[in-house]
Design a protein around this motif. Structure first.
Motif, PDB file in Angstrom:
ATOM      1  N   GLU A  25       0.826  -1.208   0.000  1.00  0.00           N
ATOM      2  CA  GLU A  25       0.000   0.000   0.000  1.00  0.00           C
ATOM      3  C   GLU A  25       0.858   1.255   0.000  1.00  0.00           C
ATOM      4  O   GLU A  25       0.646   2.165  -0.791  1.00  0.00           O
ATOM      5  CB  GLU A  25      -0.886   0.023   1.253  1.00  0.00           C
ATOM      6  CG  GLU A  25      -1.933  -1.061   1.316  1.00  0.00           C
ATOM      7  CD  GLU A  25      -2.709  -0.970   2.609  1.00  0.00           C
ATOM      8  OE1 GLU A  25      -3.773  -0.337   2.600  1.00  0.00           O
ATOM      9  OE2 GLU A  25      -2.245  -1.506   3.632  1.00  0.00           O
ATOM     10  N   THR A 252       1.980  -6.912   4.709  1.00  0.00           N
ATOM     11  CA  THR A 252       1.245  -6.792   3.447  1.00  0.00           C
ATOM     12  C   THR A 252      -0.215  -7.205   3.618  1.00  0.00           C
ATOM     13  O   THR A 252      -0.571  -7.924   4.545  1.00  0.00           O
ATOM     14  CB  THR A 252       1.866  -7.668   2.339  1.00  0.00           C
ATOM     15  OG1 THR A 252       1.652  -9.053   2.649  1.00  0.00           O
ATOM     16  CG2 THR A 252       3.361  -7.403   2.181  1.00  0.00           C
ATOM     17  N   LYS A 253      -1.037  -6.741   2.671  1.00  0.00           N
ATOM     18  CA  LYS A 253      -2.462  -7.072   2.696  1.00  0.00           C
ATOM     19  C   LYS A 253      -2.679  -8.572   2.530  1.00  0.00           C
ATOM     20  O   LYS A 253      -3.570  -9.150   3.161  1.00  0.00           O
ATOM     21  CB  LYS A 253      -3.181  -6.300   1.589  1.00  0.00           C
ATOM     22  CG  LYS A 253      -3.225  -4.800   1.823  1.00  0.00           C
ATOM     23  CD  LYS A 253      -3.874  -4.062   0.666  1.00  0.00           C
ATOM     24  CE  LYS A 253      -2.953  -3.963  -0.529  1.00  0.00           C
ATOM     25  NZ  LYS A 253      -3.495  -3.080  -1.591  1.00  0.00           N
ATOM     26  N   VAL A 256      -2.147 -10.329   5.719  1.00  0.00           N
ATOM     27  CA  VAL A 256      -3.284 -10.088   6.610  1.00  0.00           C
ATOM     28  C   VAL A 256      -4.422 -11.042   6.281  1.00  0.00           C
ATOM     29  O   VAL A 256      -4.988 -11.695   7.167  1.00  0.00           O
ATOM     30  CB  VAL A 256      -3.761  -8.619   6.495  1.00  0.00           C
ATOM     31  CG1 VAL A 256      -5.132  -8.445   7.143  1.00  0.00           C
ATOM     32  CG2 VAL A 256      -2.763  -7.679   7.149  1.00  0.00           C
ATOM     33  N   HIS A 274      -7.405  -3.798   6.170  1.00  0.00           N
ATOM     34  CA  HIS A 274      -6.360  -3.294   5.257  1.00  0.00           C
ATOM     35  C   HIS A 274      -6.958  -2.374   4.202  1.00  0.00           C
ATOM     36  O   HIS A 274      -8.183  -2.182   4.130  1.00  0.00           O
ATOM     37  CB  HIS A 274      -5.581  -4.448   4.608  1.00  0.00           C
ATOM     38  CG  HIS A 274      -6.419  -5.416   3.834  1.00  0.00           C
ATOM     39  ND1 HIS A 274      -7.102  -5.076   2.698  1.00  0.00           N
ATOM     40  CD2 HIS A 274      -6.659  -6.746   4.036  1.00  0.00           C
ATOM     41  CE1 HIS A 274      -7.733  -6.134   2.231  1.00  0.00           C
ATOM     42  NE2 HIS A 274      -7.489  -7.160   3.032  1.00  0.00           N
ATOM     43  N   ARG A 282     -14.380  -1.247   6.851  1.00  0.00           N
ATOM     44  CA  ARG A 282     -13.364  -0.999   7.872  1.00  0.00           C
ATOM     45  C   ARG A 282     -14.008  -0.454   9.148  1.00  0.00           C
ATOM     46  O   ARG A 282     -13.638  -0.825  10.261  1.00  0.00           O
ATOM     47  CB  ARG A 282     -12.312  -0.036   7.332  1.00  0.00           C
ATOM     48  CG  ARG A 282     -11.445  -0.669   6.249  1.00  0.00           C
ATOM     49  CD  ARG A 282     -10.699   0.344   5.416  1.00  0.00           C
ATOM     50  NE  ARG A 282      -9.636   1.008   6.156  1.00  0.00           N
ATOM     51  CZ  ARG A 282      -8.741   1.820   5.570  1.00  0.00           C
ATOM     52  NH1 ARG A 282      -8.793   2.027   4.261  1.00  0.00           N
ATOM     53  NH2 ARG A 282      -7.810   2.389   6.288  1.00  0.00           N
ATOM     54  N   ALA A 299      -4.029  -6.524  10.959  1.00  0.00           N
ATOM     55  CA  ALA A 299      -4.030  -5.291  10.177  1.00  0.00           C
ATOM     56  C   ALA A 299      -2.680  -4.973   9.562  1.00  0.00           C
ATOM     57  O   ALA A 299      -1.637  -5.474   9.996  1.00  0.00           O
ATOM     58  CB  ALA A 299      -4.465  -4.120  11.073  1.00  0.00           C
ATOM     59  N   THR A 300      -2.713  -4.123   8.521  1.00  0.00           N
ATOM     60  CA  THR A 300      -1.497  -3.514   7.982  1.00  0.00           C
ATOM     61  C   THR A 300      -1.281  -2.190   8.707  1.00  0.00           C
ATOM     62  O   THR A 300      -2.186  -1.662   9.349  1.00  0.00           O
ATOM     63  CB  THR A 300      -1.625  -3.242   6.472  1.00  0.00           C
ATOM     64  OG1 THR A 300      -2.748  -2.380   6.251  1.00  0.00           O
ATOM     65  CG2 THR A 300      -1.809  -4.531   5.697  1.00  0.00           C
ATOM     66  N   ALA A 303      -3.667   0.733   7.380  1.00  0.00           N
ATOM     67  CA  ALA A 303      -5.067   0.580   7.777  1.00  0.00           C
ATOM     68  C   ALA A 303      -5.255   0.806   9.267  1.00  0.00           C
ATOM     69  O   ALA A 303      -6.324   1.238   9.708  1.00  0.00           O
ATOM     70  CB  ALA A 303      -5.574  -0.803   7.384  1.00  0.00           C
TER      71      ALA A 303
END
Length: 543
Positions: A25, A252-253, A256, A274, A282, A299-300, A303
């Motif tokens: 991201e 990373t997403k 997650v 994320h 969210r 979570a990242t 986020a």
């Protein structure tokens, strides 16, 4: 300088899509500072350690700046080892996943040169190679660099330490003068400065400045664990510490999502957070987390910004962040509102160096910790069950209706006592409570497992006459490979040679990575020892 989001860079849709698929991201500090000037065509000197995202810092612009109408090699990346060359190649292929027509080829020693020659006939635009093999192909005229637009020296200081200076000079002397030259190094030694003066034009120095960071009084621990065993360790930690509200950070997403699914399948109430999720989704997840309706939030970093929940009992660094600031932001989510907090970081191999950087810049102590045993987990569950029973005994109306059932059991089993019946029923209830599908067998103490067997003995043609000490060997292997120093076994140093035991699965990596290892100017040969050999005349032994 704030880190930028990849979506805010002027990247093609194909590369944006690939970065999203990789779970990225936000650009790391070195990417934030390096990518724009590289796009502008400037030569740069990037000071960056391994693991800071420097591959994408030069790789993304290299891919985007390719001219599809020009055939042949346009980008040449020099790497000190074949392992790093392969790693760079794999990461760039991920960046190019949706970009058609881009061909990437790693070339290195130890692989058939005939196969590489055949692959070079396919006219790849990006070559990642070790200096020796690149020179070999240049001599054979199988690697043609007339259309080269960009050359990148990755881990330049390491290449110089390994004795590649002459090779680098030879290569750079034969590439087109009109080119962009990027140099990445962890240090700015005098030899690095010599290279920049000779081969770069008004280079821009880019380095990430570490802020003076302080962290709240939170207990901090780290546990050494292989990536494949992380899900099991996390489950065991949640249960052993009886975590009711925990926050887990991944880099990373994709990590997650994968971890969230793994937790859910094991029976945990876990949700993901994320950047790919809609804001409404969210918000929904965060509301559930605040109300304690979910146990674990995965979570990242991006986020998780703005998370302000007072009752978070523990923060888990499932992945070590590449930036010290991220670490501070992460663990600061626990220990709020005057309550004590704790953080646990999962590390393996080179992660220990990131952790040391974090300790140095935050002036904090992160203590080692052993994974809880299955017995530890069972004791916690048992204590929780005892608490429930004691609470139930305070409300007789809830259990007296079962007295007749107990009397019936005692009547039908002449040898059973009321204690036996209570134990049997408690066992049934305890087993029902343990409805999570763990498989703890995969999570062993790595050091213990290796010492039990699976060790390979390596021979080194260096000994006490060369003033070699066990610490030199351990430090060199740990620095050049993913093998943690504590996993290295017995080291026997004799007058003219040395034996060192390492876990068998690391044998090939150690021999390849240490191929150009030198000690006091002498090149050291490393190979597998066929059997235990050599005199037993007072070796310098280290266990």
């Amino acid at each position: 300088m704030e880190n930028i989001l990849f979506k805010d860079l002027n990247l093609s849709n194909d590369v944006q899509k690939a970065l999203s698929a990789m779970g990225f991201e936000e650009a790391t500090p070195i990417q934030t500072k390096a990518i724009p000037p590289i796009f502008e065509g400037k030569d740069i000197i990037g000071m960056a350690q391994t693991g800071t995202g420097k591959t994408c810092a030069f790789g993304i612009p290299a891919v985007e700046m390719l001219d599809p109408n020009v055939s042949g090699v346009q980008v040449l990346i020099l790497s000190p080892t074949r392992e790093l060359a392969i790693q760079i190649s794999e990461e760039l292929k991920n960046v190019c996943k949706f970009k058609r027509g881009v061909k990437i080829l790693p070339i290195y020693g130890g692989q058939s040169i005939e196969r590489q020659i055949q692959a070079l006939k396919g006219k790849p635009q990006i070559i990642i190679g070790t200096p020796g093999r690149v020179m070999d192909h240049m001599r054979r005229h199988t690697l043609k660099l007339a259309n080269l637009k960009m050359i990148i020296l990755d881990e330049a200081d390491e290449m110089l330490n390994m004795g590649f200076r002459e090779d680098i000079d030879t290569i750079l002397a034969q590439v087109p003068e009109e080119r962009q030259t990027l140099l990445f190094s962890a240090t700015m030694a005098s030899e690095i400065m010599d290279l920049t003066k000779l081969y770069q034009k008004e280079p821009m120095l880019i380095k990430t400045v570490h802020k003076e960071l302080t962290i709240p009084s939170i207990e901090q621990y780290y546990l050494e664990v292989r990536d494949s065993s992380k899900p099991e360790l996390l489950c065991r930690m949640i249960d052993a510490k009886n975590i009711k509200l925990g926050l887990v950070f991944c880099n990373t997403k994709k990590r997650v999502d994968d971890l969230t699914i793994a937790l859910q399948t094991r029976g945990y109430s876990a949700e993901a957070l994320h950047g790919d999720m809609k804001q409404s989704e969210r918000d929904r997840v965060m509301n559930k987390f605040r109300k304690g309706m979910i146990e674990i939030l995965v979570a990242t970093d991006v986020a998780a910004r703005g998370i302000d929940v007072n009752n978070i009992e523990a923060v888990f660094n499932y992945d070590i962040p590449n930036d010290e600031e991220y670490y501070v932001h992460r663990i600061g989510r626990t220990g709020r509102a005057g309550k004590t907090g704790v953080s646990y970081s999962f590390i393996f191999g080179r992660d220990i160096y990131k952790l040391k950087d974090i300790q140095r810049y935050t002036k904090s102590e992160i203590l080692p910790m052993k994974p809880p045993t299955i017995t530890d987990v069972e004791e916690v569950k048992l204590e929780a069950s005892i608490g429930k029973v004691l609470s139930l005994l305070e409300s007789p109306e809830r259990y007296t209706k079962y007295h007749s059932t107990i009397e019936k059991i005692l009547a039908e089993s002449a040898d059973a006592t009321t204690l036996d019946v209570a134990g049997a029923l408690f066992s049934m209830a305890f087993e029902e409570l343990d409805n999570r599908n763990y498989e703890y067998s995969d999570l062993d103490d790595d050091h213990t497992r290796y010492q039990k067997g699976g060790m390979t003995r390596l021979f080194m043609n260096i000994g006490t006459m060369d003033h070699i000490q066990p610490k030199h060997i351990v430090q060199s292997i740990a620095a050049k490979t993913s093998l943690a120093g504590k996993l290295i076994g017995e080291i026997d140093i004799h007058k003219n040679f040395t034996f060192v035991e390492i876990p068998s699965e690391f044998a090939d990596e150690v021999m390849d990575s240490m191929r150009n290892y030198t000690h006091r100017g002498r090149k050291v040969q490393i190979e597998k020892a066929a059997k235990r050999q050599g005199p037993k005349n007072k070796p310098n032994r280290r266990r």
